[in-house]
Motif scaffolding. Structure first.
Motif, PDB file in Angstrom:
ATOM      1  N   ASP A 150      -3.424  12.567 -14.325  1.00 49.45           N
ATOM      2  CA  ASP A 150      -3.839  11.244 -13.857  1.00 49.45           C
ATOM      3  C   ASP A 150      -4.490  11.323 -12.488  1.00 49.45           C
ATOM      4  OD1 ASP A 150      -3.170   9.685 -16.047  1.00 49.45           O
ATOM      5  OD2 ASP A 150      -1.065   9.542 -15.435  1.00 49.45           O
ATOM      6  N   ARG A 151      -3.919  12.142 -11.608  1.00 50.66           N
ATOM      7  CA  ARG A 151      -4.487  12.239 -10.250  1.00 50.66           C
ATOM      8  C   ARG A 151      -5.872  12.879 -10.268  1.00 50.66           C
ATOM      9  NH1 ARG A 151      -1.111  15.622  -7.474  1.00 50.66           N
ATOM     10  NH2 ARG A 151       0.356  15.852  -9.176  1.00 50.66           N
ATOM     11  N   LEU A 152      -6.131  13.732 -11.258  1.00 48.81           N
ATOM     12  CA  LEU A 152      -7.474  14.329 -11.368  1.00 48.81           C
ATOM     13  C   LEU A 152      -8.483  13.290 -11.866  1.00 48.81           C
ATOM     14  CD1 LEU A 152      -6.633  17.812 -12.943  1.00 48.81           C
ATOM     15  CD2 LEU A 152      -7.614  17.427 -10.682  1.00 48.81           C
TER      16      LEU A 152
ATOM     17  N   ARG B  65      -4.605  18.834  -2.580  1.00 44.70           N
ATOM     18  CA  ARG B  65      -3.341  18.986  -3.292  1.00 44.70           C
ATOM     19  C   ARG B  65      -3.581  19.219  -4.793  1.00 44.70           C
ATOM     20  NH1 ARG B  65       0.895  14.196  -4.675  1.00 44.70           N
ATOM     21  NH2 ARG B  65       2.173  15.436  -6.063  1.00 44.70           N
ATOM     22  N   GLU B  66      -4.474  18.414  -5.365  1.00 42.81           N
ATOM     23  CA  GLU B  66      -4.766  18.525  -6.795  1.00 42.81           C
ATOM     24  C   GLU B  66      -5.414  19.874  -7.107  1.00 42.81           C
ATOM     25  OE1 GLU B  66      -5.187  15.667  -5.049  1.00 42.81           O
ATOM     26  OE2 GLU B  66      -3.490  14.713  -6.057  1.00 42.81           O
ATOM     27  N   LYS B  67      -6.314  20.292  -6.193  1.00 39.11           N
ATOM     28  CA  LYS B  67      -7.004  21.582  -6.366  1.00 39.11           C
ATOM     29  C   LYS B  67      -5.980  22.719  -6.395  1.00 39.11           C
ATOM     30  CE  LYS B  67      -9.933  23.021  -3.126  1.00 39.11           C
ATOM     31  NZ  LYS B  67     -11.036  22.847  -2.168  1.00 39.11           N
ATOM     32  N   GLN B  68      -5.080  22.694  -5.417  1.00 38.75           N
ATOM     33  CA  GLN B  68      -4.077  23.766  -5.338  1.00 38.75           C
ATOM     34  C   GLN B  68      -3.161  23.742  -6.563  1.00 38.75           C
ATOM     35  OE1 GLN B  68      -4.491  26.197  -3.429  1.00 38.75           O
ATOM     36  NE2 GLN B  68      -6.068  25.146  -2.238  1.00 38.75           N
TER      37      GLN B  68
ATOM     38  N   MET C  58       1.089   6.731  -6.856  1.00 37.70           N
ATOM     39  CA  MET C  58       0.008   7.703  -7.077  1.00 37.70           C
ATOM     40  C   MET C  58       0.573   9.119  -6.941  1.00 37.70           C
ATOM     41  SD  MET C  58      -3.050   7.678  -8.012  1.00 37.70           S
ATOM     42  CE  MET C  58      -4.457   8.774  -8.162  1.00 37.70           C
ATOM     43  N   ALA C  59       1.434   9.302  -5.925  1.00 35.91           N
ATOM     44  CA  ALA C  59       2.013  10.627  -5.700  1.00 35.91           C
ATOM     45  C   ALA C  59       2.892  11.044  -6.871  1.00 35.91           C
ATOM     46  CB  ALA C  59       2.808  10.638  -4.400  1.00 35.91           C
TER      47      ALA C  59
ATOM     48  N   SER D 217       0.831  -1.197   0.000  1.00 33.91           N
ATOM     49  CA  SER D 217       0.000   0.000   0.000  1.00 33.91           C
ATOM     50  C   SER D 217       0.863   1.243   0.000  1.00 33.91           C
ATOM     51  CB  SER D 217      -1.006   0.001   1.137  1.00 33.91           C
ATOM     52  OG  SER D 217      -0.423   0.499   2.293  1.00 33.91           O
ATOM     53  N   SER D 218       2.049   1.194   0.647  1.00 31.32           N
ATOM     54  CA  SER D 218       2.873   2.401   0.600  1.00 31.32           C
ATOM     55  C   SER D 218       3.492   2.563  -0.796  1.00 31.32           C
ATOM     56  CB  SER D 218       3.934   2.414   1.695  1.00 31.32           C
ATOM     57  OG  SER D 218       4.937   1.504   1.382  1.00 31.32           O
ATOM     58  N   THR D 219       3.757   1.436  -1.471  1.00 30.81           N
ATOM     59  CA  THR D 219       4.261   1.536  -2.849  1.00 30.81           C
ATOM     60  C   THR D 219       3.172   2.121  -3.749  1.00 30.81           C
ATOM     61  OG1 THR D 219       5.548  -0.437  -2.460  1.00 30.81           O
ATOM     62  CG2 THR D 219       5.318   0.230  -4.733  1.00 30.81           C
ATOM     63  N   MET D 220       1.930   1.686  -3.524  1.00 33.84           N
ATOM     64  CA  MET D 220       0.830   2.210  -4.323  1.00 33.84           C
ATOM     65  C   MET D 220       0.643   3.702  -4.084  1.00 33.84           C
ATOM     66  SD  MET D 220      -1.860  -0.895  -4.070  1.00 33.84           S
ATOM     67  CE  MET D 220      -3.318   0.121  -4.151  1.00 33.84           C
ATOM     68  N   GLN D 221       0.746   4.101  -2.794  1.00 30.55           N
ATOM     69  CA  GLN D 221       0.604   5.527  -2.489  1.00 30.55           C
ATOM     70  C   GLN D 221       1.717   6.316  -3.152  1.00 30.55           C
ATOM     71  OE1 GLN D 221       0.461   5.838   1.746  1.00 30.55           O
ATOM     72  NE2 GLN D 221      -1.615   5.047   1.845  1.00 30.55           N
TER      73      GLN D 221
END
Ligand code: HEM
Length: 148
Positions: free
Chosen positions: A35-37, A128-131, A28-29, A21-25
């Motif tokens: 992509d994050r949006l 974060r994405e918004k900013q 994603m980061a 899960s930390s690798t997945m996070q």
């Protein structure tokens, strides 16, 4: 003996799960803002909602009285897609030419950004994405605003 092996097995699984899960996070980061949006579909949904808000916003909807709304939406999607690292190519006018002579003020600009924030909030876009998106659009203010 058997009990100990089971214990280690469970711990092993737990560590594996935490690791995954930390690798997945992490991955994603590392992804582009696009992509994050949520990609083009998510951006299109936000733009649709945003343009509807602008059209209903008495502070600024006068500017859009003669606008070609379907084109505007397409241009906004492509512009946001490209600016956030997506695969699109914005083919519209540059921001200075597109808004030339409209007499847009800082208050008008702020009203439009407020409508965009309301749409981003409606779709639960992360802080974060918004900013990051607002930071990408912010520098356009100087090309769009023509009066105090
Ligand atoms: C960051 C802020 C803004 C962005 C990213 C943006 C983006 C765009 C884009 C991509 C276009 C289409 C250009 C083209 O057709 O070639 C456009 C047109 C236009 N924008 Fe903006 N804009 C912004 C702010 C504003 C503000 C504050 C107003 C007025 C309150 C405004 C009013 C208009 C109008 C009236 C058009 C012309 C639409 C038409 O004739 O069909 N924009 N803008």
């Amino acid at each position: 003996m058997l009990k100990k092996q089971v214990g280690v097995g469970v711990l092993g699984l737990f560590l594996l799960a935490v690791g995954c899960s930390s690798t997945m996070q992490q991955s994603m980061a590392d992804k582009s803002l696009y992509d994050r949006l949520g990609g083009k579909e998510a951006i299109t949904a936000v733009v649709d909602d945003f343009v509807a808000r602008v059209a209903a916003d008495k502070r600024i909807n006068g500017f859009f009285a003669k606008a070609n709304v379907p084109r505007l939406k397409m241009m906004l999607v492509d512009q946001i897609c490209e600016a956030t690292g997506g695969p699109c190519k914005y083919t519209g006018r540059d921001m200075k030419s597109a808004h030339k002579g409209m007499g847009i003020s800082n208050a008008d600009f702020d009203a439009l950004v407020g409508d965009l924030i309301a749409s981003l909030d409606k779709f639960n876009v992360g802080e974060r994405e918004k900013q990051e998106l607002l930071a990408a659009l912010g520098p356009m203010r100087k090309d769009i605003v023509e009066k105090q």
